[in-house]
Scaffold this motif. Sequence first.
Motif: not given
Length: 397
Positions: A211-220
């Motif tokens: 249903d088009s909910v999204g997340a992106l987590v970027m850890g350096l």
Amino acid sequence: MSTTSPTSPRVLVSGASISGLTTAYWLARYGFEVTVVERAPHLRPGGHALDVRGPALEVAERMGILPAIRDRSTRLTGIAVVDADGNELFRSTESTLTGGRLDSPDVEILRDDLCQVLHEAVGSRVEYVFGDSIASLTQDESGVDVTFATTTPRRFDLVVGADGLYSGVRRVAFGPDEQFLRAVGDLYVATFGMPNFLGLERWQVMYRQPDSVGALVMGLRRDVNARTYLGFNAPEGLAYDARDIDAQKRMLAERVAGAGWMIPQIVEHMMRATDFHFYSLSQVRTSTWSRGRIVLVGDAGYAVSLGTGQATSVAMVGSYVLAGELAAHRDDLVSGIASYEDDLRAYVTRNQDIALEQDARQDGPPTEDAITGGLPDFGALTLPFALKPYEGLVRRS
């Protein structure tokens, strides 16, 4: 290195942004007297990852900051896509969602890191007025009278609006935002920092539900806050106050309520984030970038959108061209503005058109059997631009 004189043109730059700081750097280098006004009390923290590509790399090299940008690059090693239960669907060690191909010569860097590099390059050659903003602009043939929210009114030879998608200078001098903003798709995204509770090291994890909910987590680094993207699609469009952060957080929490994976924990951290930025994927389209002695640069005048990974590069190139043309026409700044637009308009328009073309081709997130087709190759979308040797032009003049 040029220095100012009593007859140096006085320029006000609104926004200590990528385009604002790049413009300030070059104007100061060409001997202009530069003041930068920024609404925030200091350089703004947070923001998404940016890409410095193609001709923008040459701009950075001419500024002497390319080694610093490379040193502070994200240096990601890949991305994993997971389902609602956290099961890995696929991974790529060749591309990431934010930076494209990892074997590219281009550089991905966090927004606040790039601002810091630019700020250090500018040094003490310009005056900064933090915690203030432009209230009104009144111009005549020889200059612009500026009133501020708190600072004493002043007069400048030129005003540069480098204050982003929701530019205050554009609103004052050109008109309401809705006249110029053009949605690119229907995605709304927030970026913010949060504890790296996933323990990511130079890695991204992406989740998106049907249903088009999204997340992106970027850890350096495991011991440093992760940069997080949280968003949703709103085909019906969305009206919101661009300056009411608390309301934006509440709206976003409501929109993603009930989503899987780590969304509930991410929302908890989002509500406490102090570096929260919320935006739509939009372009700015205007018939002209100037009104007399008031001129726009970067997102304020021609936001490209995030879809092609070129927005930062276009802004840096635009800033270089603007400052150079003003320096080459320092006795007739209005003519310099006209040359800036003549030289840059086709390059900007083509970048914006490519973003719209890319959006029209979007058919959802990457799939298991289409990793290379689903993850972007921003480098393939980078357009060339021949940078003039403005320092030589200025010396000859």
